[in-house]
Enzyme design. Structure first.
Site, mmCIF file in Angstrom:
data_model
loop_
_atom_site.group_PDB
_atom_site.id
_atom_site.type_symbol
_atom_site.label_atom_id
_atom_site.label_comp_id
_atom_site.label_asym_id
_atom_site.label_seq_id
_atom_site.Cartn_x
_atom_site.Cartn_y
_atom_site.Cartn_z
ATOM 1 N N ASP A 66 -48.927 78.117 -53.242
ATOM 2 C CA ASP A 66 -49.334 76.818 -52.700
ATOM 3 C C ASP A 66 -50.385 76.203 -53.627
ATOM 4 O O ASP A 66 -50.627 76.704 -54.741
ATOM 5 C CB ASP A 66 -49.781 76.941 -51.234
ATOM 6 C CG ASP A 66 -51.140 77.623 -51.061
ATOM 7 O OD1 ASP A 66 -51.750 78.047 -52.067
ATOM 8 O OD2 ASP A 66 -51.585 77.741 -49.907
ATOM 9 N N THR A 91 -55.221 83.174 -49.387
ATOM 10 C CA THR A 91 -55.489 84.559 -48.977
ATOM 11 C C THR A 91 -54.365 85.519 -49.339
ATOM 12 O O THR A 91 -54.568 86.731 -49.321
ATOM 13 C CB THR A 91 -55.644 84.633 -47.445
ATOM 14 O OG1 THR A 91 -54.431 84.140 -46.860
ATOM 15 C CG2 THR A 91 -56.830 83.807 -46.962
ATOM 16 N N HIS A 135 -43.688 103.624 -51.512
ATOM 17 C CA HIS A 135 -43.309 104.030 -50.151
ATOM 18 C C HIS A 135 -42.505 102.982 -49.390
ATOM 19 O O HIS A 135 -41.644 103.340 -48.589
ATOM 20 C CB HIS A 135 -44.563 104.361 -49.334
ATOM 21 C CG HIS A 135 -45.249 105.610 -49.794
ATOM 22 N ND1 HIS A 135 -46.409 106.078 -49.222
ATOM 23 C CD2 HIS A 135 -44.940 106.496 -50.783
ATOM 24 C CE1 HIS A 135 -46.784 107.195 -49.821
ATOM 25 N NE2 HIS A 135 -45.923 107.461 -50.786
HETATM 26 C C1 RB5 Z 1 -54.608 76.705 -47.693
HETATM 27 O O1 RB5 Z 1 -55.817 76.056 -47.517
HETATM 28 C C2 RB5 Z 1 -54.672 78.119 -47.152
HETATM 29 O O2 RB5 Z 1 -54.612 78.089 -45.757
HETATM 30 C C3 RB5 Z 1 -53.560 78.955 -47.724
HETATM 31 O O3 RB5 Z 1 -53.639 78.958 -49.110
HETATM 32 C C4 RB5 Z 1 -53.562 80.403 -47.309
HETATM 33 O O4 RB5 Z 1 -54.785 80.999 -47.466
HETATM 34 C C5 RB5 Z 1 -52.955 80.699 -46.003
HETATM 35 O O5 RB5 Z 1 -52.787 81.857 -45.586
#
Ligand code: RB5
Length: 146
Positions: A8, A67, A98
């Site tokens: 993203d 994340t 695994h």
């Molecule tokens: C985008 O701001 C963020 O929500 C996305 O990159 C991610 O961390 C979602 O899990």
């Protein structure tokens, strides 16, 4: 080997660092993610890489968002996908050994570039263990889809 990569808006720079790293090692990398800093919904990026792996356009996939979690959740909704979100190389190694993870995910806001490269290397350089108990457990995961 052909590797897909998706992301993203949070992960464009890290994506290109990983693409450069992999191309320098001789891998072919296909970009399924966004190249725009405009907000881009991670479920779209996760679905795209999941479908590319499912349809065998690529041998395996890398998915990066802020994340690593949201994009892994989305990719895991595609049948046949085992997307593992990790933040260090030992888990990357073990999830191939695994779980035979076919997509590795991490967060551009969580790991730095060198850790991300080490994650990708550990995952790509490790084969699936192939032992009876691991084959059985991976099959048990996949049977949940039925
Ligand atoms: C985008 O701001 C963020 O929500 C996305 O990159 C991610 O961390 C979602 O899990």
């Amino acid at each position: 080997m052909k590797i897909g990569i998706s992301n993203d808006h949070a992960a464009i720079d890290l994506k290109y660092a990983i693409i450069n790293h992999l191309e320098a090692k001789g891998y072919e990398v296909v970009n399924y993610g966004t190249d725009s800093t405009e907000s881009y919904d991670y479920p779209i990026a996760g679905k795209r890489i999941g479908e590319a792996v499912r349809d065998k356009e690529v041998d395996c996939g890398i998915a990066i968002c802020g994340t690593g979690i949201g994009i892994s959740l989305a990719a895991n909704k595609v049948k046949g996908i085992r997307a593992a979100c990790v933040s260090e190389p030992v888990s990357a190694y073990l999830t191939k050994l695994h779980n035979d993870a076919n997509i590795i995910c991490f967060g551009a806001r969580i790991v730095g570039e060198e850790v991300a490269k080490a994650i990708v290397d550990a995952w790509l350089d490790t084969p699936f263990d192939g032992g009876e108990r691991h084959v059985r457990r991976v099959k048990m995961i996949m049977d949940i889809e039925k």
